[in-house]
Design an enzyme around this catalytic site. Structure first.
Site, PDB file in Angstrom:
ATOM      1  NE  ARG A 129      15.470 -34.232  11.266  1.00 14.46           N
ATOM      2  CZ  ARG A 129      14.541 -35.059  10.783  1.00 14.46           C
ATOM      3  NH1 ARG A 129      13.632 -34.634   9.919  1.00 14.46           N
ATOM      4  NH2 ARG A 129      14.503 -36.313  11.175  1.00 14.46           N
ATOM      5  NE  ARG A 163      10.072 -32.816   6.379  1.00 17.43           N
ATOM      6  CZ  ARG A 163      10.316 -34.083   6.735  1.00 17.43           C
ATOM      7  NH1 ARG A 163      11.554 -34.510   6.863  1.00 17.43           N
ATOM      8  NH2 ARG A 163       9.324 -34.927   6.963  1.00 17.43           N
ATOM      9  CE  LYS A 176      10.343 -38.000   3.662  1.00 15.32           C
ATOM     10  NZ  LYS A 176      11.115 -38.724   4.681  1.00 15.32           N
ATOM     11  CB  CYS A 231      19.451 -43.829   9.399  1.00  9.34           C
ATOM     12  SG  CYS A 231      18.900 -45.498   9.798  1.00  9.34           S
ATOM     13  CB  CYS A 249      13.205 -48.786   8.440  1.00  8.94           C
ATOM     14  SG  CYS A 249      12.954 -47.035   8.067  1.00  8.94           S
TER      15      CYS A 249
END
Length: 572
Positions: free
Chosen positions: A81, A150, A216, A437, A482
């Site tokens: 990423r 992030r 995070k 996602c 999920c």
């Protein structure tokens, strides 16, 4: 004034905390293990560190059983990423990512819900070359994952007004200034070596410390009336306040987060709550001090309770605000008035300031690839070759061909038409308001399909939508494989969370502007039951809604879903 002795939860540190302690500031043995060609995998401790470098080890789950039968190790590969503040990429950077996807990845790019590029299918021995080529294009993958701040998001179109450009610069500054200071990334991937003759200096992380954050941390900046980044889903959400066409500062919201665990009521999505206001020049200080509160008082024993939202709930909102003001040395002024209309994107050509044009292109599921009859990846590549503006990756997994001059608009529009990139503009508003996602086959956490399945489900829902005259009605629909919330399912007016193969928990009732979470409607249901429910609810919405009433508001007013007391809690 709140008087409370603050402390972190009791309990031994989690295994991840121990790994970070022993890692020598995120180095571990990554440099050595990445050279080992005996296995395509890496040890678990190094994999836990790998995320701080922007990557996760995965395997192709479609191939697991067959490879197991052949007594082969799983088809290991890495997801990588990029850190891309505000989602802004130059044309040459787009071309580099396009090329790397072909050279080292699975041939596709994923546009993420945090406005950046994600690549899948990278083999272990190609990781270093991939990161080096990304670095050559003036991008990096530092802190794109991991227990740090992030990728900083901002309103998706910074060139739509002078204000958007200013907000983008703040998002970039925050992203850069809040980076970890360890040189581990540069040593492992870019072959940085200590300059001969320089004195040994003990490495420190002035903000993060040697164990970084408990989990995070996410920051996003919204520009009303658009809440396209879902500002209340952020650990630290910032709302730009404008007076007389001038940015005077930001409202501050803390404690948002989308993840949860099935069956564990101690985990839940939560919306951030506004606690005050700051001037632009105070923004970095507010962000830094907020992060240090989470550093000092977050849960380092139980990772699923380690996000900042749980710290805020455990200590109390007013206590956290008081601690922030103590660390700042000044009190936060009251929040300023603001208003959001929606949390989606606007499509097609839009004329902005200084005579520039922007084309917002719908990218279903955020997947940039060449599909049968729809050469999306090729079309964007050809546009990048002549484009002199920017590409802006949106928080809704789309891309804006931004800052197009009048001179270039005709040629770019010809390419858009040539490669059929306007096709998405003719989709139903429901499809254009969808997000999913990655899920299967690459995500190790996925319990069910999402990106590969949602388009098929929407096709069947569209029959119901069309029958009831709702084709042009924007209804946000989101699906995750999920409960971790990568597609911000809890803020979809219709939301699905994977429970098992072909089975989902169905949620309804989020606000169209991202200010209210959805609630559980049906548990563990499959496609037939999903369609049956929507065949009942959507006709009612078409017939009984008030003028201008959004779907999420209707299902609450009609008591299809009961609203919570404050509108912010996902769970009962």
């Amino acid at each position: 004034m709140v008087n409370q002795i603050l402390k972190a939860p009791d309990g031994p540190p989690s295994d991840v905390e121990e790994i970070k302690v022993k890692s020598n500031y995120l180095r571990g043995t990554l440099k050595e293990v990445m050279l080992d060609r005996i296995s395509a995998s890496i040890p678990e401790d190094d994999n836990r560190l790998m995320k701080h470098h922007g990557s996760y080890l995965q395997d192709d789950r479609d191939l697991r059983n067959e490879r197991q039968k052949q007594k082969l190790e799983p088809a290991y590969q890495f997801m990588l990423r990029v850190r891309l503040p505000g989602g802004v990429a130059a044309p040459n950077q787009w071309l580099v990512m396009d090329e790397l996807a072909e050279k080292y990845g699975n041939g596709t790019l994923k546009l993420t819900t945090r406005e950046t590029f994600q690549m899948h299918g990278i083999l272990k021995w190609n990781m270093k070359s991939t990161i080096q080529e990304i670095n050559t294009a003036l991008m990096d993958t530092i802190a794109a994952c991991g227990d740090v701040n992030r990728n900083v998001m901002c309103a998706s179109n910074p060139y739509q007004s002078e204000l958007h450009a200013e907000v983008y610069e703040w998002s970039k500054k925050l992203s850069d200034d809040l980076l970890p200071r360890t040189r581990a990334y540069y040593e492992v991937w870019l072959d940085e070596e200590k300059v001969a003759g320089t004195p040994e200096v003990e490495e420190v992380e002035p903000m993060y410390g040697p164990t970084y954050l408990p989990r995070k941390f996410k920051i996003g900046i919204a520009v009303p009336p658009s809440n396209d980044i879902d500002v209340f889903s952020q650990d630290l959400g910032l709302i730009a306040i404008v007076e007389n066409d001038k940015l005077i500062g930001f409202n501050i919201a803390i404690g948002g987060g989308m993840g949860m665990t099935h069956g564990d009521t101690a985990t839940y999505p939560q919306l951030g709550k506004v606690i005050g206001f700051c001037k632009p020049e105070q923004l970095y200080e507010v962000a830094e001090k907020t992060i240090t509160i989470q550093r000092d008082y977050g849960n380092r024993s139980v990772r699923k309770n380690a996000r900042f939202k749980y710290t805020v709930d455990r200590l109390g909102l007013e206590t956290v605000k008081a601690e922030l003001e103590k660390r700042l040395g000044w009190e936060l002024p009251e929040a300023k008035p603001y208003h959001f209309d929606h949390n989606g994107d606007r499509y097609g050509w839009v004329k902005g300031v200084q005579g520039k044009w922007h084309f917002n292109l719908f990218v279903e599921g955020g997947r940039v690839a060449d599909f049968d009859g729809y050469p999306l990846k090729t079309g964007l590549r050809e546009i990048a070759k002549i484009h002199s503006g920017d590409f802006h990756l949106t928080a809704n997994q789309n891309v804006i061909i931004a800052n197009v001059s009048n001179h270039k608009k005709k040629k770019i529009n010809e390419l858009i038409e040539k490669y059929g990139l306007t096709d998405g503009l003719h989709y139903s508003a429901l499809r254009r308001s969808s997000m999913a996602c990655v899920a299967l086959p690459t995500c190790g956490l996925a319990m069910a399909e999402a990106e590969r399945y949602l388009p098929q489900l929407i096709t069947k829902i569209e029959q119901i939508v069309d029958e009831n005259g709702l084709r042009d009605e924007e209804i946000t629909i989101r699906m995750t494989g999920c409960p971790n919330g990568c597609a911000r399912h809890a803020l979809g007016e219709i939301g699905f969370i994977g429970k098992a193969p072909g089975k989902y928990n169905m949620y309804l009732g989020a606000a169209h502007d991202g200010s209210r979470l959805s609630k559980m409607y049906r548990e563990n249901i499959g496609e037939e039951e999903i369609l049956t429910e929507l065949r009942s609810i959507l006709p009612r919405y078409a017939k009984e809604r008030n003028a201008g009433e959004h779907f999420g508001d209707f299902v609450i007013r009609a008591e299809i879903i009961k609203a919570t007391t404050d509108g912010t809690n996902f769970h009962d």
